[in-house]
Enzyme design. Structure first.
Site, PDB file in Angstrom:
ATOM      1  N   ARG A 175      -8.010  -0.410 -20.777  1.00 52.10           N
ATOM      2  CA  ARG A 175      -8.154  -1.847 -20.997  1.00 52.10           C
ATOM      3  C   ARG A 175      -7.937  -2.591 -19.677  1.00 52.10           C
ATOM      4  O   ARG A 175      -6.989  -2.312 -18.947  1.00 52.10           O
ATOM      5  CB  ARG A 175      -7.105  -2.329 -22.002  1.00 52.10           C
ATOM      6  CG  ARG A 175      -7.172  -3.834 -22.246  1.00 52.10           C
ATOM      7  CD  ARG A 175      -5.943  -4.332 -22.968  1.00 52.10           C
ATOM      8  NE  ARG A 175      -5.844  -3.771 -24.304  1.00 52.10           N
ATOM      9  CZ  ARG A 175      -6.542  -4.204 -25.354  1.00 52.10           C
ATOM     10  NH1 ARG A 175      -7.371  -5.208 -25.221  1.00 52.10           N
ATOM     11  NH2 ARG A 175      -6.387  -3.630 -26.519  1.00 52.10           N
ATOM     12  N   ILE A 176      -8.830  -3.509 -19.377  1.00 53.03           N
ATOM     13  CA  ILE A 176      -8.694  -4.322 -18.170  1.00 53.03           C
ATOM     14  C   ILE A 176      -8.048  -5.643 -18.583  1.00 53.03           C
ATOM     15  O   ILE A 176      -8.594  -6.392 -19.385  1.00 53.03           O
ATOM     16  CB  ILE A 176     -10.069  -4.556 -17.519  1.00 53.03           C
ATOM     17  CG1 ILE A 176     -10.693  -3.209 -17.094  1.00 53.03           C
ATOM     18  CG2 ILE A 176      -9.951  -5.499 -16.317  1.00 53.03           C
ATOM     19  CD1 ILE A 176      -9.868  -2.415 -16.110  1.00 53.03           C
ATOM     20  N   LEU A 177      -6.877  -5.914 -18.045  1.00 52.63           N
ATOM     21  CA  LEU A 177      -6.149  -7.129 -18.450  1.00 52.63           C
ATOM     22  C   LEU A 177      -6.761  -8.376 -17.834  1.00 52.63           C
ATOM     23  O   LEU A 177      -6.637  -9.468 -18.381  1.00 52.63           O
ATOM     24  CB  LEU A 177      -4.674  -7.021 -18.046  1.00 52.63           C
ATOM     25  CG  LEU A 177      -3.871  -5.924 -18.763  1.00 52.63           C
ATOM     26  CD1 LEU A 177      -2.442  -5.880 -18.233  1.00 52.63           C
ATOM     27  CD2 LEU A 177      -3.863  -6.137 -20.270  1.00 52.63           C
ATOM     28  N   ASN A 178      -7.357  -8.218 -16.652  1.00 50.69           N
ATOM     29  CA  ASN A 178      -7.918  -9.376 -15.963  1.00 50.69           C
ATOM     30  C   ASN A 178      -9.029  -8.869 -15.048  1.00 50.69           C
ATOM     31  O   ASN A 178      -8.757  -8.244 -14.019  1.00 50.69           O
ATOM     32  CB  ASN A 178      -6.818 -10.074 -15.145  1.00 50.69           C
ATOM     33  CG  ASN A 178      -7.304 -11.327 -14.448  1.00 50.69           C
ATOM     34  OD1 ASN A 178      -8.454 -11.415 -14.023  1.00 50.69           O
ATOM     35  ND2 ASN A 178      -6.425 -12.287 -14.309  1.00 50.69           N
TER      36      ASN A 178
ATOM     37  N   PHE B  84       0.819  -1.217   0.000  1.00 53.03           N
ATOM     38  CA  PHE B  84       0.000   0.000   0.000  1.00 53.03           C
ATOM     39  C   PHE B  84       0.851   1.264   0.000  1.00 53.03           C
ATOM     40  O   PHE B  84       0.408   2.311   0.432  1.00 53.03           O
ATOM     41  CB  PHE B  84      -0.985  -0.010   1.177  1.00 53.03           C
ATOM     42  CG  PHE B  84      -1.702  -1.319   1.332  1.00 53.03           C
ATOM     43  CD1 PHE B  84      -2.566  -1.751   0.339  1.00 53.03           C
ATOM     44  CD2 PHE B  84      -1.492  -2.135   2.435  1.00 53.03           C
ATOM     45  CE1 PHE B  84      -3.221  -2.962   0.451  1.00 53.03           C
ATOM     46  CE2 PHE B  84      -2.140  -3.355   2.546  1.00 53.03           C
ATOM     47  CZ  PHE B  84      -3.001  -3.776   1.558  1.00 53.03           C
TER      48      PHE B  84
ATOM     49  N   LYS C 261      -4.726   1.639 -17.850  1.00 53.31           N
ATOM     50  CA  LYS C 261      -4.489   2.657 -16.835  1.00 53.31           C
ATOM     51  C   LYS C 261      -4.462   1.925 -15.490  1.00 53.31           C
ATOM     52  O   LYS C 261      -4.790   0.743 -15.431  1.00 53.31           O
ATOM     53  CB  LYS C 261      -5.591   3.713 -16.863  1.00 53.31           C
ATOM     54  CG  LYS C 261      -5.714   4.387 -18.234  1.00 53.31           C
ATOM     55  CD  LYS C 261      -6.573   5.648 -18.203  1.00 53.31           C
ATOM     56  CE  LYS C 261      -8.039   5.354 -18.271  1.00 53.31           C
ATOM     57  NZ  LYS C 261      -8.864   6.592 -18.432  1.00 53.31           N
TER      58      LYS C 261
ATOM     59  N   GLY D 224      -4.719   0.302  -9.114  1.00 53.53           N
ATOM     60  CA  GLY D 224      -4.232  -0.002  -7.767  1.00 53.53           C
ATOM     61  C   GLY D 224      -4.766   0.917  -6.688  1.00 53.53           C
ATOM     62  O   GLY D 224      -5.011   0.493  -5.562  1.00 53.53           O
ATOM     63  N   GLU D 225      -4.918   2.178  -7.013  1.00 54.99           N
ATOM     64  CA  GLU D 225      -5.192   3.141  -5.945  1.00 54.99           C
ATOM     65  C   GLU D 225      -6.593   3.738  -6.014  1.00 54.99           C
ATOM     66  O   GLU D 225      -7.167   4.126  -5.003  1.00 54.99           O
ATOM     67  CB  GLU D 225      -4.150   4.260  -5.997  1.00 54.99           C
ATOM     68  CG  GLU D 225      -2.762   3.723  -5.678  1.00 54.99           C
ATOM     69  CD  GLU D 225      -1.659   4.743  -5.857  1.00 54.99           C
ATOM     70  OE1 GLU D 225      -1.543   5.307  -6.957  1.00 54.99           O
ATOM     71  OE2 GLU D 225      -0.911   4.975  -4.899  1.00 54.99           O
TER      72      GLU D 225
HETATM   73 MO1  MOS Z   1       1.127   3.140  -3.781  1.00 58.84          MO
HETATM   74  S1  MOS Z   1       0.686   4.314  -2.197  1.00 58.84           S
HETATM   75  O1  MOS Z   1       2.099   4.113  -4.746  1.00 58.84           O
HETATM   76  O2  MOS Z   1       1.750   1.649  -3.245  1.00 58.84           O
END
Ligand code: MOS
Length: 734
Positions: A625-628, A235, A697, A700-701
């Site tokens: 695009r969503i890879l998975n 994280f 794109k 993750g965040e």
């Molecule tokens: Mo993220 S806060 O760049 O792991």
């Protein structure tokens, strides 16, 4: 050989390729690593937050059972500073007697067993020369830093436009400090072989950690190997070369044995960064019919006493809406607190709360539906650059989300919807996330048995990098999934970007794309002058790949398998490298787009008890695009849980007098548990992005962002009460 439009293995929700390894315990995390002669280290931390160590009594510890050595600032060798990246490197530990924060390392004890090291560490006592710590933003002694990254924005004249706007609204929003709590305790196992150092570590950025360790210990980069094939969550906490990693390596060098150091949960609260607190002031002006004319966003966030932290809270506001007059300012205040650092969606998590709460408040001032207000001020082009976005489906996020959620059922008046004893509220938030991409390299090999091996020195912190890069490589090389192995987490592999900033999939995916394309070119060069090959003289753009074969576009019969080509030319394997760097916006004529999203939240509140429950969440995300879909959905679900934590539970409490973290355990620091988590619906919309060759794109965040504002907005809708301070606690609701 672009893969756009004909993806076969990409997009589908394939299971994690590392799943079986993880559930059977075969995946070795850093703290699983062992050696026959392994020694163990335990840390001694400062119990004050400002001053000097006057004396450390290490006598009892040194004579305790099993103890090999005790290292303090009095006997530690001098260490050089590590390099700064986009985040400044913490200074090497034990280089002096000065104390700048609670939990700063004073000593490391090395012993035969972890228990002996821990017991001996408890025998060390410190005498301090105390100074009065600066722990409060209001403290007149605190140092303020203006525009720390040169990222403040000014478009038009926000102040002047506010003075003449039909309707204005302004308020101050605050967010608490939060602490990253990956389940995997950060651990380092360090081993020296002569002047060569191998480190197993819970890092999100092995390539940068290798450089850091080579600087600190003044050895060539080639003499350091960092291994991180599995990391138990990060994280953001794993983005910097933390002092405990340096201490493990130092201890191993001093005792001439491999050393393991595993942080305790309380040590995780002081040693690997935390999300800074913010105080943000937002002023918005609009015309009577709901067109924004001005936004002024000022943010102050907390910072440790030395070094920087890249955490743009206000800057993201500049590109969120079509608004002619915008001014954003970020400032920081230095305090005697442990290092602040990236924690999932750094800056955006807090900035979005302020902006999207203020937009909601403005919608009531105008009497406009909160969704309409956002759509009326939709930024068709990038408002700062004036260029078209490389992709943007935020309008679709809002529209699809509103439909799925049933937004039109919402009563416009707050406090009027009930279900038995519960007040019901609907809230939403829009998200325009930053774009970020770092340089990255990858290498691809095809072998004569028709299998491929693709790799890069990146990490998979649980996001699914192993899986999506296996899918992508298989797609690009025309191989079945089972015939492709993707390796990572080893600095002997080509240098990789960090698993951070929601930028790894674009950076690594583009490097993998380049490597696979170069590999295909190398295979075609092998047969270029072979009159027996149906592919003789073909360029990479004249062929396509599938089923382990390369064939001419349009004539599937005219082709050859990798295995046949390599066998015919007496080769056991062929290898090619690939690298990616971000494209130039001006050259492409496109503004690089981060992901976009819309969150719709239903809350239920028992007004007598102050109970707040999130009942439903609909998240609609444009991440290109969503890879998975399976792993991407997991990212959004996990982020949503983090967002609920930020909104309703998480608060790192610093004792004002001492600078001590008062709640540094899982018993005291609240994170959401299953009972706090509602039904979560996640939908992806949008098109492949045009800024990188694979169209992705980051996901993750963004999953965390928007939850705090959507919940606070829903709380207002349920109760009529506006909460401008996170986390939202029972006392605020009573
Ligand atoms: Mo993220 S806060 O760049 O792991």
């Amino acid at each position: 050989m672009t893969m756009v439009g004909r993806a076969r293995l990409v997009g589908a929700g394939v299971n994690r390729v590392d799943g079986p390894m993880k559930v059977t315990g075969a995946a070795h995390y850093p703290n699983d690593v062992s050696f026959p002669n392994l020694a163990h280290a335990a840390l001694v931390r400062s119990t004050i937050s400002a001053g000097r160590v006057r004396r450390l009594d290490t006598g009892a510890a040194l004579s305790a059972p099993g103890v090999l050595t005790v290292i303090t600032h009095e006997n530690a060798p001098s260490l050089d500073p590590a390099q700064d990246t986009f985040l400044s490197a913490p200074p090497p530990p034990l280089q002096g007697d000065r104390i700048l924060h609670y939990g700063q390392y004073l000593a490391v004890v090395v012993a035969d067993t972890a228990e002996q090291a821990t017991a001996a560490a408890g025998l060390i006592s410190a005498e301090y020369e105390r100074a009065e710590p600066v722990t409060d933003m209001e403290d007149p002694r605190a140092e303020w830093i203006d525009d720390p990254w040169g990222a403040d924005t000014r478009r038009g004249d926000a102040r002047a436009a506010l003075a003449t706007a039909d309707v204005t609204f302004e308020a101050t929003y605050t967010t608490a400090e939060n602490t990253n709590n990956p389940l995997g305790l950060f651990a380092t196992v360090a081993a020296w072989d002569g002047d060569t150092l191998t480190v197993h570590d819970a890092t999100q950025w092995p390539t940068s950690l290798r450089t850091a360790l080579s600087r600190v210990f003044r050895i060539p980069e080639g003499a350091v190997r960092v291994l991180a094939p599995y990391v138990g969550g990060g994280f953001g906490a794993g983005l910097r070369p933390w002092p405990h990693v340096m201490l493990a390596a130092l201890a191993a060098r001093m005792v001439h044995r491999p050393v393991k150091l595993v942080l305790t949960r309380p040590e995780m609260f002081t040693g690997i960064g935390h999300r800074p607190a913010t105080v943000q002031h937002v002023a918005i002006g609009a015309t009577r019919d709901g067109r924004l004319v001005a936004i002024d966003h000022d943010s102050v966030s907390t910072l440790q006493m030395e070094g920087d932290n890249l955490e743009m809270c206000a800057a993201g506001t500049a590109a969120a809406y079509a608004c002619p007059n915008v001014s954003t300012r970020d400032r920081q205040v230095r305090l005697n607190i442990p290092w602040v650092n990236s924690m999932r969606a750094p800056g955006e998590a807090q900035g979005n709360f302020a902006l999207e709460s203020a937009m909601d408040e403005l919608s009531y001032a105008l009497g406009v539906d909160p969704l309409d207000l956002r759509l009326r001020n939709y930024a068709e082009n990038h408002p700062g650059l004036g260029l078209p976005w490389s992709s943007k489906a935020l309008r679709e996020c809002f529209e699809v989300g509103a439909e799925l959620f049933g937004w039109s059922r919402r009563s416009p008046r707050p406090g009027t919807t009930r279900d038995g004893d519960w007040l019901v509220g609907y809230g939403l938030a829009g998200i325009s996330y930053f774009w970020y991409q770092a340089p990255c390299q990858a290498r691809a090999t095809v072998r004569k048995d028709g299998t491929a091996w693709v790799r890069s020195a990146v990490t998979d912190i649980g996001t699914g990098t192993y899986t999506v890069m296996t899918q992508l490589s298989a797609e690009l090389l025309g191989l079945d999934l089972e015939r492709v192995t993707f390796d990572l987490g080893d600095t002997d592999l080509p240098p990789g970007a960090q698993a951070g900033g929601s930028g790894l999939t674009a950076a690594l995916g583009s490097a993998v794309h380049a490597a696979c394309r170069n590999l295909l070119r190398a295979v075609l060069e092998t047969v270029a002058h072979d009159p027996t090959s149906p592919l003789a003289g073909c360029g990479v753009d004249e062929v396509t790949v599938s089923g382990g074969r390369i064939h001419r576009i349009g004539t599937p019969g005219r082709g050859e398998s990798y295995a046949d080509i390599l066998a015919a030319h007496g080769l056991t394997e062929l290898t090619a490298d690939g690298a990616s760097t971000p494209a130039d916006p001006q050259e492409l004529g496109l503004a690089p787009a981060g992901p976009f999203g819309a969150r719709f939240v239903e809350v239920r509140i028992d007004p007598d008890l102050g109970l707040l429950r999130v009942a439903r969440v609909v998240s609609v995300i444009d991440a290109g695009r969503i890879l998975n879909e399976k792993t991407a959905t997991s990212q959004i679900v996990g982020g949503t849980v983090g967002g609920i934590g930020m909104a309703m539970f998480e608060e790192t409490v610093t004792d004002a007098d001492t600078g001590r973290i008062a709640n540094a355990t899982f018993g005291d620091y609240l994170i959401p548990v299953n009972a706090d988590i509602p039904d979560m619906e996640v939908v992806f919309v949008g098109e492949p992005d045009r800024f990188n060759p694979i169209g992705v794109k980051g996901v993750g965040e963004i999953g965390l962002v928007g939850m705090a504002a959507a919940i606070a907005n829903a709380v207002h809708h349920a109760t009529g009460r506006r909460i401008r301070s996170l986390p939202i606690t029972i006392d605020q609701l009573l």
